[in-house]
Design an enzyme around this catalytic site. Structure first.
Site, short mmCIF file in Angstrom:
data_model
loop_
_atom_site.label_atom_id
_atom_site.label_comp_id
_atom_site.label_asym_id
_atom_site.label_seq_id
_atom_site.Cartn_x
_atom_site.Cartn_y
_atom_site.Cartn_z
N LYS A 36 0.84 -1.21 0.00
CA LYS A 36 0.00 0.00 0.00
C LYS A 36 0.87 1.26 0.00
O LYS A 36 0.63 2.20 -0.76
CB LYS A 36 -0.89 -0.03 1.25
CG LYS A 36 -2.10 0.85 1.13
CD LYS A 36 -2.99 0.72 2.34
CE LYS A 36 -3.68 -0.61 2.45
NZ LYS A 36 -4.22 -0.88 3.78
N GLU A 149 -14.18 11.67 12.24
CA GLU A 149 -14.22 12.00 10.81
C GLU A 149 -15.58 11.58 10.27
O GLU A 149 -16.07 10.51 10.59
CB GLU A 149 -13.12 11.16 10.15
CG GLU A 149 -12.95 11.37 8.70
CD GLU A 149 -12.64 12.82 8.40
OE1 GLU A 149 -11.64 13.33 8.92
OE2 GLU A 149 -13.41 13.41 7.64
N PHE A 150 -16.19 12.44 9.48
CA PHE A 150 -17.53 12.13 8.98
C PHE A 150 -17.53 11.92 7.48
O PHE A 150 -18.55 12.08 6.82
CB PHE A 150 -18.51 13.25 9.35
CG PHE A 150 -18.53 13.55 10.82
CD1 PHE A 150 -19.23 12.73 11.69
CD2 PHE A 150 -17.83 14.63 11.35
CE1 PHE A 150 -19.24 12.98 13.07
CE2 PHE A 150 -17.83 14.89 12.71
CZ PHE A 150 -18.53 14.07 13.57
N ARG A 152 -17.71 10.85 3.65
CA ARG A 152 -18.48 9.88 2.86
C ARG A 152 -17.63 9.45 1.68
O ARG A 152 -16.99 10.29 1.04
CB ARG A 152 -19.75 10.53 2.29
CG ARG A 152 -20.74 10.99 3.30
CD ARG A 152 -21.67 12.02 2.67
NE ARG A 152 -20.94 13.19 2.21
CZ ARG A 152 -21.43 14.13 1.40
NH1 ARG A 152 -22.65 14.03 0.93
NH2 ARG A 152 -20.70 15.17 1.04
N ASN A 209 -23.84 8.22 12.82
CA ASN A 209 -24.04 7.09 11.92
C ASN A 209 -25.31 6.32 12.27
O ASN A 209 -26.03 5.85 11.38
CB ASN A 209 -22.83 6.15 11.94
CG ASN A 209 -21.75 6.63 10.97
OD1 ASN A 209 -21.93 7.62 10.27
ND2 ASN A 209 -20.63 5.95 10.94
N GLY A 258 -25.06 -0.29 3.15
CA GLY A 258 -23.97 -1.25 3.30
C GLY A 258 -22.70 -0.47 3.53
O GLY A 258 -22.74 0.65 4.05
N CYS A 261 -18.91 1.23 7.09
CA CYS A 261 -19.17 2.05 8.29
C CYS A 261 -20.53 1.80 8.92
O CYS A 261 -20.60 1.28 10.03
CB CYS A 261 -19.03 3.53 7.95
SG CYS A 261 -17.35 3.95 7.51
N LYS A 324 -22.26 1.63 -2.99
CA LYS A 324 -22.90 2.86 -3.44
C LYS A 324 -22.12 3.38 -4.65
O LYS A 324 -21.00 2.93 -4.89
CB LYS A 324 -22.95 3.90 -2.32
CG LYS A 324 -21.61 4.48 -1.92
CD LYS A 324 -21.85 5.58 -0.90
CE LYS A 324 -20.70 6.53 -0.79
NZ LYS A 324 -20.94 7.59 0.17
N ARG A 331 -17.53 -3.73 0.57
CA ARG A 331 -17.76 -4.28 1.91
C ARG A 331 -19.25 -4.24 2.23
O ARG A 331 -19.89 -3.22 2.07
CB ARG A 331 -16.97 -3.48 2.97
CG ARG A 331 -15.48 -3.77 2.92
CD ARG A 331 -14.72 -2.90 3.89
NE ARG A 331 -14.76 -1.49 3.50
CZ ARG A 331 -14.31 -0.50 4.25
NH1 ARG A 331 -13.79 -0.74 5.42
NH2 ARG A 331 -14.38 0.75 3.82
C1 UDX Z 1 -21.16 6.95 6.04
C2 UDX Z 1 -21.55 8.31 6.63
O1 UDX Z 1 -22.43 9.00 5.72
C3 UDX Z 1 -20.30 9.14 6.88
O2 UDX Z 1 -20.65 10.39 7.49
C4 UDX Z 1 -19.36 8.36 7.79
O3 UDX Z 1 -18.16 9.07 8.00
C5 UDX Z 1 -19.05 7.00 7.20
O4 UDX Z 1 -20.26 6.28 6.92
P1 UDX Z 1 -20.47 6.08 3.61
O5 UDX Z 1 -20.31 4.72 4.22
O6 UDX Z 1 -19.44 6.58 2.65
O7 UDX Z 1 -20.58 7.20 4.77
O8 UDX Z 1 -21.85 6.05 2.82
P2 UDX Z 1 -23.24 6.82 2.85
O9 UDX Z 1 -23.27 7.85 1.80
O10 UDX Z 1 -23.61 7.24 4.22
O11 UDX Z 1 -24.21 5.65 2.37
C6 UDX Z 1 -24.31 4.46 3.16
C7 UDX Z 1 -25.22 3.47 2.51
O12 UDX Z 1 -26.58 3.90 2.63
C8 UDX Z 1 -25.00 3.20 1.03
O13 UDX Z 1 -25.10 1.81 0.80
C9 UDX Z 1 -26.14 3.96 0.36
O14 UDX Z 1 -26.50 3.36 -0.87
C10 UDX Z 1 -27.25 3.79 1.39
N1 UDX Z 1 -28.27 4.85 1.36
C11 UDX Z 1 -27.95 6.14 1.57
C12 UDX Z 1 -29.61 4.50 1.14
O15 UDX Z 1 -29.94 3.31 0.95
N2 UDX Z 1 -30.57 5.48 1.15
C13 UDX Z 1 -30.25 6.78 1.37
O16 UDX Z 1 -31.18 7.61 1.38
C14 UDX Z 1 -28.90 7.13 1.58
#
Ligand code: UDX
Length: 440
Positions: A36, A149-150, A152, A209, A258, A261, A324, A331
């Site tokens: 890495k 950290e938040f 996405r 979360n 999924g 996180c 997504k 994962r």
């Molecule tokens: C998430 C949090 O948003 C972020 O703040 C944190 O730091 C890490 O976890 P992430 O895992 O990148 O981020 O994805 P996110 O955009 O939150 O989406 C999570 C999942 O929810 C995806 O599978 C997405 O497809 C699903 N989702 C999201 C839905 O099914 N419906 C929605 O309305 C929004």
């Protein structure tokens, strides 16, 4: 100017290292994984994130950003950001903190006196205090702060350089002042700054979360009710979302959440509450988890029903493998779990994804993947849209319709236009919506 180190160069750490270098700091990224580090040092990202490769190269070229596997090299840094993973434990719901504890011990042994260790990893509340005890056994002059950290996936740079808030859990004014120096440029943008104790800072992340997961499962529960009542969840979400107290974000019904996180953070939060004696307070999160997993099973059932109850040897073409869009992360991907479920029932499943195929193949070597969308659509009895990549949203249903053997699509993300598909002779189905039969 402060010198920074970033320990752990997965998604969070690599992005943070690049982001901090972009803010003008000298940054050294450390990981134990030589492959890495070699890749990052050569300007190659081990994952897909829009815009990040360009910033990585720019900051490597400027000389501000370096990567190493040697812990001694971080000893000069003033601030050490801890970005290692906290996956779900194999033996239960709790988070595995092995990497956090071993990284902190390693940092404390080499860090110069008076430097600050800043946790960014998502940890169960109370972890930071255990870490401080460990750090002080090794070097009492070091301090620890928590700065969750938040970010996405898919928006990692935006979220690092323009976050909607900065939360710092500190034990001293000096630690806060140091972090203010780190984020000085962001503070100039009037980004809200929240100082708290360590425990609250740890909890902010897990609570955020859990709330996001709850919102998604709420709308998916409404989708279940819409299905039996004959109502339309998309109109329902739009209508309730206009109330600013509810808001229209994260109300997209479909196959659920999924990724690395939300699912694991939800479970580890429940496990921690139970350890602390507050199990009942978070019992509802196990329903949130169940609604989410049920959305995947419901999609498999719907697909089977559309294959006339018999999936054996029917060709199912799956659009999307990533959890997504704009990410190659697979994962706990709902798309892949659904694809696997149908393959297990005997369907001939072929999966397409613009970016996530390599990672998907690694995890599911027994499934069939293809990077040729038109070829894989040939002769399909059913199309499943499971990750809403832009290129799928822009597909021409008339053209795709010439390739498949039956024009029937289930939109697991409620992201396509039913009218557009219907007008091109397709039957369109989606969770929580009435059936849109093809226009002849
Ligand atoms: C998430 C949090 O948003 C972020 O703040 C944190 O730091 C890490 O976890 P992430 O895992 O990148 O981020 O994805 P996110 O955009 O939150 O989406 C999570 C999942 O929810 C995806 O599978 C997405 O497809 C699903 N989702 C999201 C839905 O099914 N419906 C929605 O309305 C929004």
């Amino acid at each position: 100017m402060l010198t920074l180190s970033v320990i752990g160069t997965n998604y969070l750490g690599a992005t943070h290292a690049v982001g901090m270098a972009e803010l003008g700091f000298n940054v050294i990224g450390l990981d134990t994984d030589e492959r890495k580090i070699e890749a990052l040092a050569a300007g190659r990202l081990p994952f897909y994130e829009p815009g990040l490769p360009e910033l990585l190269k720019k900051n490597l070229d400027s000389g501000r950003l370096r990567f190493t596997t040697s812990i001694e090299q971080i000893s000069d840094a003033d601030v050490h950001f801890l970005c290692v993973g906290t996956p779900q434990r194999r033996d239960g719901n709790a988070a595995d903190l092995t990497y956090v504890f071993s990284a902190v011990e390693a940092i404390a042994k080499v860090a110069k006196s008076g430097s600050l260790i800043v946790g960014k990893s998502t940890v169960p509340v109370g972890t930071a205090e255990l870490l401080i005890a460990k750090i002080h056994q090794i070097n009492p002059s070091l301090d620890l702060a928590w700065n969750p950290e938040f970010l996405r996936e898919g928006f990692a740079i935006e979220d690092t350089l323009h976050p909607n808030r900065i939360v710092v859990g500190v034990q001293s004014d000096l630690a806060e002042a140091t972090l203010r120096q780190v984020y000085e440029k962001l503070l100039a943008e009037q980004i809200p700054w929240i100082r708290s104790d360590l425990r609250t800072a740890e909890l902010v992340k897990t609570a955020a979360n859990a709330f996001l997961a709850t919102k998604i499962s709420f709308i998916n529960a409404m989708a279940e009710v819409c299905d039996v009542a004959g109502a339309d969840v998309m109109t329902l979400a739009t209508a309730i979302g206009y109330d600013p107290r509810i808001g229209n974000r994260f109300l997209q019904a479909g196959i659920g959440f999924g990724g690395g996180c939300l699912p694991k953070d939800l479970r580890s939060f429940m496990a921690r509450a139970e350890e602390l004696g507050a199990k009942e307070a978070l019992d509802f999160l196990s329903d949130i988890d169940s609604i989410n997993l049920r959305a995947r099973h419901r999609m498999v059932d719907l697909a089977v029903a559309e294959l006339d109850g018999n999936p054996v040897d029917k060709k199912v073409f799956v659009l999307g493998a990533a959890f997504k869009p704009n990410s190659d992360d697979v994962r706990d991907s709902p798309a892949l779990e659904i694809a696997e479920g149908l393959a297990k029932l005997g369907a001939n499943v072929v999966i397409h994804d613009p970016k996530a195929l390599d990672k998907a193949k690694e995890r599911f070597p027994h499934l069939q993947f293809s990077d040729d969308l038109n070829q894989s659509a040939l002769g399909a009895d059913l199309v499943l849209h499971l990750t809403e990549w832009l290129e799928y949203r822009e597909l021409d249903p008339a053209e795709l319709g010439k390739l498949v053997s039956r024009r029937r699509i289930i939109d697991g993300r409620n992201a396509l236009s039913p009218a557009k598909w219907q007008n091109a002779g397709w039957t369109y189905l989606a969770p929580g919506r009435p059936r849109f039969d093809a226009h002849d």
